[in-house]
Scaffold this motif. Structure first.
Motif, short mmCIF file in Angstrom:
data_model
loop_
_atom_site.label_atom_id
_atom_site.label_comp_id
_atom_site.label_asym_id
_atom_site.label_seq_id
_atom_site.Cartn_x
_atom_site.Cartn_y
_atom_site.Cartn_z
N ALA A 1 0.83 -1.20 0.00
CA ALA A 1 0.00 0.00 0.00
C ALA A 1 0.87 1.26 0.00
O ALA A 1 2.08 1.21 0.22
CB ALA A 1 -0.93 0.00 1.21
N SER A 2 0.20 2.40 -0.22
CA SER A 2 0.92 3.66 -0.31
C SER A 2 0.11 4.76 0.38
O SER A 2 -1.09 4.90 0.14
CB SER A 2 1.15 4.04 -1.77
OG SER A 2 1.69 5.35 -1.88
N MET A 3 0.78 5.54 1.22
CA MET A 3 0.19 6.74 1.81
C MET A 3 0.87 7.95 1.20
O MET A 3 2.10 8.01 1.11
CB MET A 3 0.39 6.77 3.33
CG MET A 3 -0.24 5.61 4.08
SD MET A 3 -0.08 5.81 5.89
CE MET A 3 -1.31 7.10 6.19
N VAL A 4 0.06 8.92 0.77
CA VAL A 4 0.60 10.15 0.17
C VAL A 4 -0.02 11.34 0.89
O VAL A 4 -1.24 11.49 0.93
CB VAL A 4 0.30 10.24 -1.34
CG1 VAL A 4 0.93 11.50 -1.92
CG2 VAL A 4 0.82 9.01 -2.07
N GLY A 5 0.83 12.19 1.47
CA GLY A 5 0.36 13.38 2.16
C GLY A 5 0.74 14.64 1.41
O GLY A 5 1.67 14.63 0.58
N LEU A 6 0.04 15.72 1.70
CA LEU A 6 0.29 17.01 1.04
C LEU A 6 1.09 17.92 1.94
O LEU A 6 0.77 18.10 3.11
CB LEU A 6 -1.02 17.67 0.64
CG LEU A 6 -1.84 16.92 -0.41
CD1 LEU A 6 -3.09 17.71 -0.78
CD2 LEU A 6 -1.01 16.62 -1.66
N ASP A 7 2.10 18.51 1.37
CA ASP A 7 3.06 19.34 2.09
C ASP A 7 3.20 20.69 1.40
O ASP A 7 2.73 20.87 0.26
CB ASP A 7 4.42 18.59 2.11
CG ASP A 7 5.47 19.26 2.95
OD1 ASP A 7 5.11 20.01 3.87
OD2 ASP A 7 6.66 19.04 2.66
N PHE A 8 3.80 21.64 2.09
CA PHE A 8 4.22 22.91 1.48
C PHE A 8 5.60 23.19 2.05
O PHE A 8 5.73 23.35 3.27
CB PHE A 8 3.23 24.03 1.80
CG PHE A 8 3.48 25.29 1.01
CD1 PHE A 8 3.34 25.30 -0.36
CD2 PHE A 8 3.88 26.46 1.65
CE1 PHE A 8 3.57 26.46 -1.10
CE2 PHE A 8 4.10 27.62 0.93
CZ PHE A 8 3.95 27.63 -0.45
N ASP A 9 6.60 23.16 1.20
CA ASP A 9 8.00 23.20 1.57
C ASP A 9 8.26 23.88 2.93
O ASP A 9 8.15 25.10 3.07
CB ASP A 9 8.79 23.92 0.49
CG ASP A 9 10.30 23.81 0.70
OD1 ASP A 9 10.72 23.22 1.70
OD2 ASP A 9 11.04 24.33 -0.16
N ALA A 10 8.62 23.07 3.92
CA ALA A 10 8.81 23.57 5.28
C ALA A 10 10.27 23.80 5.63
O ALA A 10 10.61 23.98 6.79
CB ALA A 10 8.19 22.60 6.28
N THR A 11 11.14 23.82 4.61
CA THR A 11 12.55 24.08 4.89
C THR A 11 12.83 25.57 5.04
O THR A 11 13.94 25.96 5.45
CB THR A 11 13.44 23.53 3.75
OG1 THR A 11 13.08 24.16 2.51
CG2 THR A 11 13.26 22.02 3.63
N VAL A 12 11.84 26.40 4.69
CA VAL A 12 11.98 27.85 4.82
C VAL A 12 10.73 28.41 5.49
O VAL A 12 9.70 27.73 5.58
CB VAL A 12 12.19 28.53 3.45
CG1 VAL A 12 13.51 28.08 2.81
CG2 VAL A 12 11.03 28.22 2.51
N ALA A 13 10.81 29.65 5.96
CA ALA A 13 9.66 30.33 6.57
C ALA A 13 8.95 31.16 5.52
O ALA A 13 9.59 31.96 4.81
CB ALA A 13 10.12 31.21 7.73
N TRP A 14 7.64 30.97 5.42
CA TRP A 14 6.83 31.69 4.43
C TRP A 14 6.03 32.80 5.12
O TRP A 14 5.59 32.63 6.25
CB TRP A 14 5.86 30.75 3.74
CG TRP A 14 6.51 29.66 2.96
CD1 TRP A 14 6.64 28.35 3.32
CD2 TRP A 14 7.15 29.79 1.69
NE1 TRP A 14 7.30 27.64 2.37
CE2 TRP A 14 7.63 28.50 1.35
CE3 TRP A 14 7.36 30.85 0.82
CZ2 TRP A 14 8.31 28.26 0.15
CZ3 TRP A 14 8.04 30.59 -0.38
CH2 TRP A 14 8.50 29.32 -0.70
#
Length: 256
Positions: A139-152
Motif C-alpha cells: 500500500a501507499s500513503m501520500v500526504g500534502l506538504d508545502f516546503d517547510a525548509t523555509v519560513a513563508w
C-alpha cells in the motif's frame, strides 16, 4: 490504468479546485475505486464535489480528532473492501490566530489544534488503517506538504505543522516499511484552493512563483499535483518511501 482495481481512501476534498479533488478524479480515471471523507458542515461541500467526479463515490464521516469516526471508517472499509491500497492525506487546519502576521501571539491551545489536525492525523490514519494496508500487500500513503525548509510570510504555525509532517513521514516510512507500506509527501507549489485563500498574504506567492519557477506555474491548475499523487499511489514507484516530491515548477531548486 495505473491504479486498476485499487481501493483508495481520499481525504480533504472540499471543492473541484482542491488538490484532493484532482487526485480523486485522476485515480478514478486510472481505474481505482475510491471513497471520500468529510465531516461536519464541510461534508456537504465534499458531497457536492463528489457529484462532479467521473463516478460518484461514497462520502464517509471522518473527523480525525474523533476516535469513534476513525474506527467507524475502518470498520466500513474492512467490510466493504477488506483492504486499502492507498490513502491520500489532504488534511490540514489551523485556527486564525496561527496564520497571518502575529506569529508569537498564537496561544498554545490553537497551536495544539493545528499540530493535531495537520500533523498528528497522518499517524492516526497510519495506525488505524495499518491492518487494511498490510492486507493490500504493497500500500501507499501520500500526504500534502508545502516546503517547510523555509519560513513563508503569513504561513506561521501551519508551516511549523508542515515541518512536523515532513519529519513524521520519515518516521512512518521507517515504521511501516517492513509491512511493505510506502509513505511519501508531495510539496506542492501554491494553488488557489479554499485552504490557500485563508492565508493572509497568499497573493504574494503568485509573484514569487512567477519570478522564480523554472517551469510555468499556474495557481489555478492542481492537475499536475494530482498526477504525481496518482504516480506515488501506483505500483510504478515500488522502492520510493520517506520521500518529499516537489511539484512546484522547480522553485525549491532555484536560487535568488
Amino acid at each position: 490504468m495505473l491504479l486498476d482495481g485499487k481501493k483508495i481512501l481520499v481525504t480533504g476534498v472540499l471543492d473541484p479546485r482542491s488538490i484532493a479533488f484532482q487526485a480523486a478524479r485522476l485515480a478514478q480515471e486510472e481505474g481505482a475505486e475510491i471513497v471520500l471523507t468529510g465531516f461536519g458542515r464541510g461534508r456537504k461541500l465534499t458531497e457536492r464535489s463528489a457529484k462532479r467526479l467521473p463516478e460518484r463515490p461514497d462520502v464517509l464521516e471522518l473527523d480525525v480528532t474523533n476516535p469513534d469516526d476513525v474506527e467507524a471508517v475502518v470498520a466500513e472499509l474492512t467490510e466493504r473492501w477488506g483492504r486499502v491500497d492507498g490513502i491520500v492525506h489532504a488534511i490540514g487546519f489551523a485556527p486564525a490566530s496561527c496564520l497571518g502576521e502575529d506569529f508569537l501571539e498564537a496561544p498554545w491551545e490553537d497551536v495544539a489544534t493545528a499540530l493535531q489536525v495537520s500533523t498528528y492525523s497522518l499517524a492516526v490514519l497510519a495506525r488505524a488503517f495499518r491492518p487494511l494496508m498490510v492486507a493490500a500487500d504493497g500500500a501507499s500513503m501520500v500526504g500534502l506538504d508545502f516546503d517547510a525548509t523555509v519560513a513563508w510570510p503569513g504561513y506561521n504555525w501551519m508551516g511549523v505543522a508542515k515541518a512536523g509532517l515532513e519529519s513524521l513521514s520519515r518516521y512512518l516510512a521507517r515504521e511501516l516499511g517492513p509491512d511493505g507500506i510506502r509513505v511519501n509527501l508531495i510539496a506542492a507549489g501554491p494553488l488557489n484552493t479554499m485552504a490557500a485563500r485563508s492565508i493572509d498574504g497568499f497573493s504574494q506567492f503568485d509573484e514569487v512563483w512567477g519570478a522564480r519557477a523554472a517551469l510555468p506555474w499556474d495557481l489555478r491548475d492542481a492537475e499536475p499535483v494530482g498526477r504525481n499523487i496518482v504516480a506515488l499511489l501506483s505500483d510504478w514507484t515500488p522502492a520510493v518511501t520517506g520521500e518529499i516530491l516537489h511539484v512546484d515548477g522547480g522553485v525549491h531548486a532555484m536560487g535568488a
